[in-house]
Scaffold this active site. Sequence first.
Site, PDB file in Angstrom:
ATOM      1  N   HIS A 114      -8.416  12.371 142.186  1.00  0.00           N
ATOM      2  CA  HIS A 114      -9.139  12.970 141.072  1.00  0.00           C
ATOM      3  C   HIS A 114     -10.610  13.164 141.446  1.00  0.00           C
ATOM      4  O   HIS A 114     -11.352  12.206 141.606  1.00  0.00           O
ATOM      5  CB  HIS A 114      -9.047  12.167 139.772  1.00  0.00           C
ATOM      6  N   ASP A 115     -10.981  14.419 141.594  1.00  0.00           N
ATOM      7  CA  ASP A 115     -12.350  14.846 141.914  1.00  0.00           C
ATOM      8  C   ASP A 115     -12.820  14.434 143.304  1.00  0.00           C
ATOM      9  O   ASP A 115     -14.017  14.476 143.596  1.00  0.00           O
ATOM     10  CB  ASP A 115     -13.341  14.346 140.858  1.00  0.00           C
ATOM     11  N   ASN A 156      -2.452  19.049 146.006  1.00  0.00           N
ATOM     12  CA  ASN A 156      -1.972  19.332 144.655  1.00  0.00           C
ATOM     13  C   ASN A 156      -2.076  20.843 144.426  1.00  0.00           C
ATOM     14  O   ASN A 156      -3.173  21.417 144.506  1.00  0.00           O
ATOM     15  CB  ASN A 156      -2.814  18.574 143.633  1.00  0.00           C
ATOM     16  N   HIS A 208       2.009  18.393 139.263  1.00  0.00           N
ATOM     17  CA  HIS A 208       1.896  17.615 138.020  1.00  0.00           C
ATOM     18  C   HIS A 208       2.342  18.504 136.861  1.00  0.00           C
ATOM     19  O   HIS A 208       1.519  19.101 136.167  1.00  0.00           O
ATOM     20  CB  HIS A 208       0.455  17.141 137.822  1.00  0.00           C
ATOM     21  N   GLU A 218       3.792  14.066 139.860  1.00  0.00           N
ATOM     22  CA  GLU A 218       3.014  13.257 138.925  1.00  0.00           C
ATOM     23  C   GLU A 218       3.372  13.621 137.494  1.00  0.00           C
ATOM     24  O   GLU A 218       3.762  14.757 137.212  1.00  0.00           O
ATOM     25  CB  GLU A 218       1.517  13.520 139.111  1.00  0.00           C
ATOM     26  N   ARG A 229      -1.672  35.774 135.127  1.00  0.00           N
ATOM     27  CA  ARG A 229      -1.394  37.206 135.216  1.00  0.00           C
ATOM     28  C   ARG A 229       0.080  37.527 134.981  1.00  0.00           C
ATOM     29  O   ARG A 229       0.453  38.693 134.839  1.00  0.00           O
ATOM     30  CB  ARG A 229      -1.823  37.702 136.606  1.00  0.00           C
ATOM     31  N   HIS A 260      -7.955  20.406 142.736  1.00  0.00           N
ATOM     32  CA  HIS A 260      -8.989  21.295 142.197  1.00  0.00           C
ATOM     33  C   HIS A 260     -10.092  21.583 143.213  1.00  0.00           C
ATOM     34  O   HIS A 260     -10.429  22.751 143.461  1.00  0.00           O
ATOM     35  CB  HIS A 260      -9.591  20.691 140.921  1.00  0.00           C
ATOM     36  N   HIS A 269       0.714  25.152 133.838  1.00  0.00           N
ATOM     37  CA  HIS A 269       0.512  25.507 135.252  1.00  0.00           C
ATOM     38  C   HIS A 269       1.845  25.372 135.981  1.00  0.00           C
ATOM     39  O   HIS A 269       2.631  26.307 136.023  1.00  0.00           O
ATOM     40  CB  HIS A 269      -0.630  24.732 135.896  1.00  0.00           C
TER      41      HIS A 269
END
Length: 237
Positions: A190-191, A7, A43, A70, A18, A214, A50
Amino acid sequence: MTKLSVNINKIATLRNSRGGDTPNVVQFAKDVQRFGAQGVTIHPRPDERHIKYQDAYDLKPEVYTEYNIEGNPIPKFMEMVLKIQPTQVTLVPDSIDTLTSNAGWDTIKNKDFLVDVISEFKKKGIRTSIFVDPDLNQIEGAKATGTDRIELYTEAFAHQYNLGNQKAILPYAECAKLANNLGLGVNAGHDLSLDNIQFFKQNIPDLLEVSIGHALISESLYLGIENVVNMYKNKLK
């Protein structure tokens, strides 16, 4: 082997912080595939904080592995996915102001809506996946929508595993087994991280794909992106 889809939302977050085009999202997607990732996930959210909708179009000709988009199937999202026709669309019930995905679908309450949405994507040959909590009733509900796969929402597992509770894997294993018996493919995300991915993989039968962003990007700040991609692949064998 379970496929690793990277991802790249966090790369877009860094770029947007920036202005300009550094780091370049498309180049990063090309690089992670070159390093061995078997898919790229994005996503896009309505506020484009983002990934931007234009990124989704720009990535289409450059993602030669699996392209997974997603999002919540609002009209704008559906229009984009139907035009791009990625490998897979993963439906996530996040609200407009949600910081990050924090719940799976109620596949029973939203059955009619999901049936309609999924049928539109499948007409275009797009594989569909539904983001779900590890609940057996929700897995059965997912089957009734006509989806091809489910994506298990793994935040609760990751949190409990970090506390030393390995039994947190049990509801996920049970849901994966039921999904397999119902003919549904199983994804997860997720995580998930280098710390927990091998244990998760070893306990989830027929896990087809994990989507990791992440943690993978954060780990790469210390270990390097090419190295981290291959570390995940080794743990997913």
